[in-house]
Design an enzyme around this catalytic site. Structure first.
Site, PDB file in Angstrom:
ATOM      1  N   GLU A 110       0.817  -1.226   0.052  1.00 47.83           N
ATOM      2  CA  GLU A 110      -0.052  -0.003   0.043  1.00 47.83           C
ATOM      3  C   GLU A 110       0.858   1.295  -0.117  1.00 47.83           C
ATOM      4  OE1 GLU A 110      -3.475   0.101   2.318  1.00 47.83           O
ATOM      5  OE2 GLU A 110      -4.031  -1.915   2.070  1.00 47.83           O
TER       6      GLU A 110
HETATM    7  C1  LIG Z   1       3.248  -9.464   0.345  1.00 49.48           C
HETATM    8  C2  LIG Z   1       2.721  -8.451  -0.585  1.00 49.48           C
HETATM    9  C3  LIG Z   1       1.208  -8.484  -0.597  1.00 49.48           C
HETATM   10  C4  LIG Z   1       0.590  -7.433  -1.867  1.00 49.48           C
HETATM   11  N1  LIG Z   1      -0.818  -7.404  -2.086  1.00 49.48           N
HETATM   12  C5  LIG Z   1      -1.144  -6.565  -3.129  1.00 49.48           C
HETATM   13  C6  LIG Z   1      -2.496  -6.951  -3.459  1.00 49.48           C
HETATM   14  O1  LIG Z   1      -3.267  -7.449  -2.863  1.00 49.48           O
HETATM   15  N2  LIG Z   1      -2.907  -6.153  -4.633  1.00 49.48           N
HETATM   16  C7  LIG Z   1      -1.913  -5.556  -5.254  1.00 49.48           C
HETATM   17  O2  LIG Z   1      -2.354  -4.980  -6.385  1.00 49.48           O
HETATM   18  N3  LIG Z   1      -0.728  -5.242  -5.001  1.00 49.48           N
HETATM   19  C8  LIG Z   1      -0.129  -5.891  -3.865  1.00 49.48           C
HETATM   20  N4  LIG Z   1       1.002  -5.757  -3.411  1.00 49.48           N
HETATM   21  C9  LIG Z   1       1.893  -5.147  -4.171  1.00 49.48           C
HETATM   22  C10 LIG Z   1       2.469  -3.868  -3.575  1.00 49.48           C
HETATM   23  O3  LIG Z   1       1.638  -2.653  -3.176  1.00 49.48           O
HETATM   24  C11 LIG Z   1       3.675  -3.308  -4.259  1.00 49.48           C
HETATM   25  O4  LIG Z   1       4.871  -4.384  -3.789  1.00 49.48           O
HETATM   26  C12 LIG Z   1       4.274  -1.643  -3.765  1.00 49.48           C
HETATM   27  O5  LIG Z   1       3.309  -1.041  -4.535  1.00 49.48           O
HETATM   28  C13 LIG Z   1       5.486  -1.686  -4.259  1.00 49.48           C
HETATM   29  O6  LIG Z   1       5.935  -2.163  -5.570  1.00 49.48           O
HETATM   30  P1  LIG Z   1       7.452  -3.052  -5.797  1.00 49.48           P
HETATM   31  O7  LIG Z   1       7.401  -4.252  -4.936  1.00 49.48           O
HETATM   32  O8  LIG Z   1       7.297  -3.629  -7.166  1.00 49.48           O
HETATM   33  O9  LIG Z   1       8.482  -1.846  -5.591  1.00 49.48           O
HETATM   34  P2  LIG Z   1       9.288  -0.831  -6.574  1.00 49.48           P
HETATM   35  O10 LIG Z   1       7.908  -0.312  -7.143  1.00 49.48           O
HETATM   36  O11 LIG Z   1       9.938  -1.652  -7.635  1.00 49.48           O
HETATM   37  O12 LIG Z   1       9.911   0.078  -5.718  1.00 49.48           O
HETATM   38  C14 LIG Z   1      11.349  -0.443  -5.176  1.00 49.48           C
HETATM   39  C15 LIG Z   1      11.786   0.754  -4.400  1.00 49.48           C
HETATM   40  O13 LIG Z   1      11.927   1.631  -4.652  1.00 49.48           O
HETATM   41  C16 LIG Z   1      10.990   2.930  -3.958  1.00 49.48           C
HETATM   42  N5  LIG Z   1      10.467   3.764  -5.183  1.00 49.48           N
HETATM   43  C17 LIG Z   1       9.909   3.450  -6.161  1.00 49.48           C
HETATM   44  N6  LIG Z   1       9.545   4.612  -6.623  1.00 49.48           N
HETATM   45  C18 LIG Z   1       9.820   5.744  -5.942  1.00 49.48           C
HETATM   46  C19 LIG Z   1      10.087   7.229  -6.049  1.00 49.48           C
HETATM   47  N7  LIG Z   1       9.327   7.896  -7.034  1.00 49.48           N
HETATM   48  N8  LIG Z   1      10.614   7.914  -4.923  1.00 49.48           N
HETATM   49  C20 LIG Z   1      11.180   7.164  -3.822  1.00 49.48           C
HETATM   50  N9  LIG Z   1      11.246   5.783  -3.897  1.00 49.48           N
HETATM   51  C21 LIG Z   1      10.510   5.124  -4.976  1.00 49.48           C
HETATM   52  C22 LIG Z   1       9.916   2.031  -3.466  1.00 49.48           C
HETATM   53  O14 LIG Z   1       9.651   2.875  -1.902  1.00 49.48           O
HETATM   54  C23 LIG Z   1      10.728   0.754  -3.011  1.00 49.48           C
HETATM   55  O15 LIG Z   1      11.427   1.039  -1.705  1.00 49.48           O
HETATM   56  C24 LIG Z   1       1.510  -6.715  -2.453  1.00 49.48           C
HETATM   57  C25 LIG Z   1       2.993  -6.739  -2.318  1.00 49.48           C
HETATM   58  C26 LIG Z   1       3.428  -7.563  -1.394  1.00 49.48           C
HETATM   59  C27 LIG Z   1       5.055  -7.817  -1.013  1.00 49.48           C
END
Ligand SMILES: Cc1cc2nc3c(=O)[nH]c(=O)nc-3n(C[C@H](O)[C@H](O)[C@H](O)COP(=O)(O)OP(=O)(O)OC[C@H]3O[C@@H](n4cnc5c(N)ncnc54)[C@H](O)[C@@H]3O)c2cc1C
Length: 825
Positions: free
Chosen positions: A498
């Site tokens: 989230e």
């Molecule tokens: C256990 C789990 C349950 C989940 N459940 C759901 C679900 O039910 N439905 C759903 O749709 N999604 C779900 N998610 C997805 C979750 O919302 C995403 O993992 C999250 O949005 C981050 O995306 P990412 O993991 O691809 O990280 P990335 O987007 O690759 O980010 C990597 C890092 O870069 C940072 N970052 C990215 N952009 C910026 C920026 N502009 N400025 C500063 N920092 C930045 C992030 O903060 C993070 O630290 C779930 C994820 C997990 C791990």
């Protein structure tokens, strides 16, 4: 001399008027009166009056001001105005602002804050917590769930569905529980105190997803079909937004829907062909209905003239041929159901769009509008429940566990880590209660939800790290007896979901806050976008000159409050908390000033200067969290026993706000501005300190001493004394050990030697032999010994129990390593 006095009076008058946010008319009148008096004493001559009229007339006569000042400034503003994508605009428009806007504006009204109603549970909600929630928790064995089964049992799922756990947000007319946000939060906190898997599984359907979206945007048919089924647990929902290519940048999802004609139930209809590849989706492996976000295109213009309709949300029954679902991810040994889903060219009718065809392309707006509510409840509540459980368990453990003949909780080094846990537990409960309370007042708090999500999950991670350190090996050796390790492993899950925390801190909190909470910025942006030039100038004029007055006022407020440490500013109470209100007055003004300075000097570039934005967001967050602590203290009757917790939390937050401001000045891109304003805000240097050792000692004492303050700290936790509830057993062990201590002292005194506080059975025998204790007292010692051993012992296992692949361990020691080698070869 008269002239010097006149200038001093003028400066003082301007300062006082600005401090009190006087209007332009009031300013003009006051300066005119002072000049008139000055003229009477020959201190103000013609030149002074000419300068005054040259400034005052154009500013006060609207026609002249708009023509010669506002118009050119509007032109310039339009040139440098930050560009915003549609998704950014929709995110900024979504939700409401509440108390954080008052904090942002430099002059918080503390009476207003204290008058916000205190969230309360209805009789029905309380009965649910005391009944079904307790019963459910008694059914769950966390070790079995996380290690042996990697899932909840079928009986637990059935109970969750039957009792409406998945339907806390669904309205009663559809068969749901329709609980207040506060009740949802209490339920989730209690569930977390025993099982993170359980609270995750319950939290998700009650957060952003099909239930929430349907209630807000669903067509009548969709509501009538799905909501009763969701309420009864006949449908298990999930919501799929994240793709491998689009995580944080969710607006960039590559998943598509193409509007086309196709066959549906034997007829040709207009529908869409969906292709998606999603991952990380909670509940997906067991879902029956998939909420899906995708980008919708209409290349044949079957719906209208627009080809790129935008992000759209639909509900897809997983029984639809071609939907791939069922595989699982393994999130950090906290194995709640989570997995990927795919589909390729799956044709579905337009009725599957949430809200029907008219909501095609409205998905992003729907998501950001609903996000704030769920984000303020689920993760903050789960984290708060986690911190509170950790506070109780660590308090008990630190009191029971002895080294060097002393309970470790009495050692100063341990007290430091304990105070952090206790202070965070108090603050987390305060902030979560205040935030969910705002939802029950009808708010959709987009900025607050980001603040609460970020800070609660971070505090939870820190609290569990501290708890692990305090528990030593007891925290490390996993097994049914370990109540910490899963929380420690799983902490990054809450950090990531989230809105991953780095993004939330650096972009969302202040990014949304600056535009939503500022009294004039949004009005300026909106005015500049008006097509009607006359209306644009009038609206821009109002916003701009309001803004200028606001900025001048904040400068004078900051200057005075910083010079005096806020000493003369208003605080609603004159007790030990008064100084915190006064520091907040000071930081609130400084925040408002620095916000305008950052926007004024960096303009649209501020969006890219994430670390500037993060520090401004930190100040706003600390103000919000501190006010929540003060509100909680007041709402609970200003109990003096809780004061150390309040002091610790306020001082920790305010020291963090000070640090954020200091780093902001040290790194401000315009060095002159940074250096000058640092002198204004910190004329006496950085005077705030984190809580003293004495306060930390008092917090550690509260955590180790059963009583009202400790019970308030851990309210809504699952403390039932049953065999699978480690937290309940620890609470009992603490009581037993404390009851045994005076009896132990009696025996050692009679024996004339300093016995170690273990083998209390033998101490009981000795006491009976010496005839200094009764049989009942010996029983207390024996019970305490059982509790003590339970508290300090860890699990051990047969080697084959731990291997996931039992066939390898049956082949004897070394088989696993050999098998690996063979495979590699
Ligand atoms: C256990 C789990 C349950 C989940 N459940 C759901 C679900 O039910 N439905 C759903 O749709 N999604 C779900 N998610 C997805 C979750 O919302 C995403 O993992 C999250 O949005 C981050 O995306 P990412 O993991 O691809 O990280 P990335 O987007 O690759 O980010 C990597 C890092 O870069 C940072 N970052 C990215 N952009 C910026 C920026 N502009 N400025 C500063 N920092 C930045 C992030 O903060 C993070 O630290 C779930 C994820 C997990 C791990």
């Amino acid at each position: 001399m008269e002239v010097i006095i006149l200038c001093a009076v003028l400066i003082a008058a301007i300062g006082i008027l600005a401090y009190n946010r006087a209007s332009l008319t009031m300013f003009t009148a006051a300066i005119a009166v002072i000049l008139a008096v000055g003229s009477a004493f020959d201190a103000a001559g013609t030149v002074a009056w000419i300068v005054f009229l040259l400034v005052a007339l154009p500013l006060n006569i609207a026609v002249i001001r708009q023509q010669y000042l506002t118009k050119p400034l509007l032109k310039l503003y339009r040139k440098i105005m930050p560009e915003m994508s549609t998704t950014e605009k929709e995110a900024i428009d979504a939700g409401t602002t509440w108390w954080e806007a008052d904090l942002f504006r430099g002059n918080p009204d503390w009476h207003k804050m204290h008058n916000f109603p205190v969230p309360r549970l209805s009789a029905e909600e309380q009965a649910f917590l005391d009944g079904p929630v307790e019963e459910l928790l008694a059914m769950v064995d966390d070790w079995h769930t996380t290690h042996e089964r990697a899932d909840l049992t079928p009986e637990v799922y059935q109970y969750l569905k039957e009792k409406g756990f998945f339907a806390m947000i669904i309205k009663k007319e559809y068969g749901g529980l329709e609980f207040s946000a506060y009740a949802q939060s209490c339920v989730l906190q209690k569930l977390t105190s025993k099982s993170m898997v359980l609270s995750s599984v319950v939290g998700v359907p009650n957060s952003l997803g099909p239930g929430e979206l349907l209630q807000h945007y669903g067509t009548d048919e969709q509501k009538k079909h799905y909501l009763p089924r969701l309420a009864k647990g006949l449908e298990v929902p999930c919501f799929a937004l994240t793709s491998p290519e689009a995580g944080s940048d969710a607006g960039a999802i590559p998943d598509t829907g193409i509007i086309c004609k196709g066959q549906w139930e034997g007829q040709e209809v207009i529908g869409m062909r969906l292709t998606w590849n999603k991952r990380y989706i909670t509940l997906a492996p067991i879902a029956t209905v998939l909420g899906l976000a995708f980008k919708l295109y209409d290349p044949e213009k079957l719906l209208g003239e627009t080809e790129e309709l935008g992000i759209t949300c639909a509900l897809i029954p997983v029984s639809t041929p071609g939907v791939k679902i069922g595989r699982r991810h393994f999130p950090l040994n906290v194995p709640f159901q989570n997995g990927p889903t795919q589909g390729e060219n799956i044709f579905v009718p337009l009725d599957y769009i949430i809200g029907g065809a008219k909501m095609a392309g409205q998905g992003w707006r729907m998501l950001v509008e609903c996000l704030s509510v769920g984000r303020a409840i689920t993760l903050p509540s789960n984290s708060t429940g986690g911190i509170k459980a950790v506070a109780l368990a660590t308090g008990a453990y630190a009191r029971i566990r002895r080294q060097f003949r002393l309970p470790i909780g009495k050692m100063e080094g341990v007290e430091e880590a304990m105070a952090r846990i206790g202070g965070y537990a108090y603050m987390a409960d305060a902030s979560t209660t205040m935030s969910v309370g705002s939802i029950d007042l009808g708010e959709k708090p987009s900025v607050i939800s980001a603040i609460t999500k970020y800070h609660m999950t971070e505090r939870m991670r820190q609290a569990i790290i501290d708890a692990m350190d305090i528990h030593g090996g007891k925290g490390i050796c996993m097994g049914p007896n370990n109540y910490l390790a899963r929380g420690y492993q799983g902490a990054p899950v809450a950090i990531t979901v989230e809105g991953a925390n780095i993004l939330t801190r650096n972009m969302i909190i202040y990014g949304q806050g600056a535009i939503r909470c500022h009294p004039y910025v949004l009005a300026e942006l909106q005015a500049a976008q008006l097509d009607d030039q006359g209306a644009a100038v009038t609206a821009f004029d109002k916003a701009l000159f309001g803004h200028i007055g606001f900025a001048i006022s904040n400068f004078f407020r900051t200057f005075w409050l910083s010079l005096t440490g806020g000493a003369f500013s208003g605080a609603p109470y004159s007790d030990a908390t008064a100084k915190y209100y006064r520091q907040m007055n000071r930081f609130s003004a400084a925040m408002a000033l620095m916000s305008d300075v950052a926007m004024g000097t960096l303009g649209g570039d501020l969006k890219r200067r994430e670390r500037i934005s993060a520090r401004l967001g930190d100040i706003l967050s600390m103000l919000y969290l501190t006010s929540a602590v003060l509100k909680r203290y007041n709402d609970e009757g200003r109990k003096i026993d809780d004061l150390p917790l309040v002091q610790w939390a306020c001082e920790d937050n305010l020291a963090k706000a000070q640090l954020a401001l200091n780093e902001l000045f040290d790194n401000f891109p315009n060095r002159v501005v940074g250096v000058v304003l640092k002198r204004v805000v910190f004329p006496w240097g950085r005077t705030l300190r984190k809580a003293s050792d004495v306060i930390e000692h008092q917090v550690a004492r509260i955590m180790q001493t059963p009583g009202e303050a400790r019970s308030r700290l851990g309210h809504h936790m699952y403390l039932t004394n049953e065999p699978q509830n480690q937290l309940g057993l620890m609470e009992q062990a603490l009581l037993d050990v404390l009851a045994a201590e005076p009896i132990f002292d009696k025996v050692t005194h009679a024996a004339g030697k300093r016995l170690p506080f273990f083998r209390l059975n033998e101490v009981a025998d000795l006491g009976l032999e010496l005839k200094v204790i009764t049989e009942a007292e010996a029983g207390i010692l024996r019970t305490a010994e059982k509790g003590r051993l339970f508290a300090i012992n860890v699990d051990d296992f047969e080697p084959e129990y731990l291997a996931a692949d039992k066939t390898l361990t049956q082949q004897g020691p070394g088989a696993v390593a050999k098998d690996k080698k063979d495979k590699a070869a």
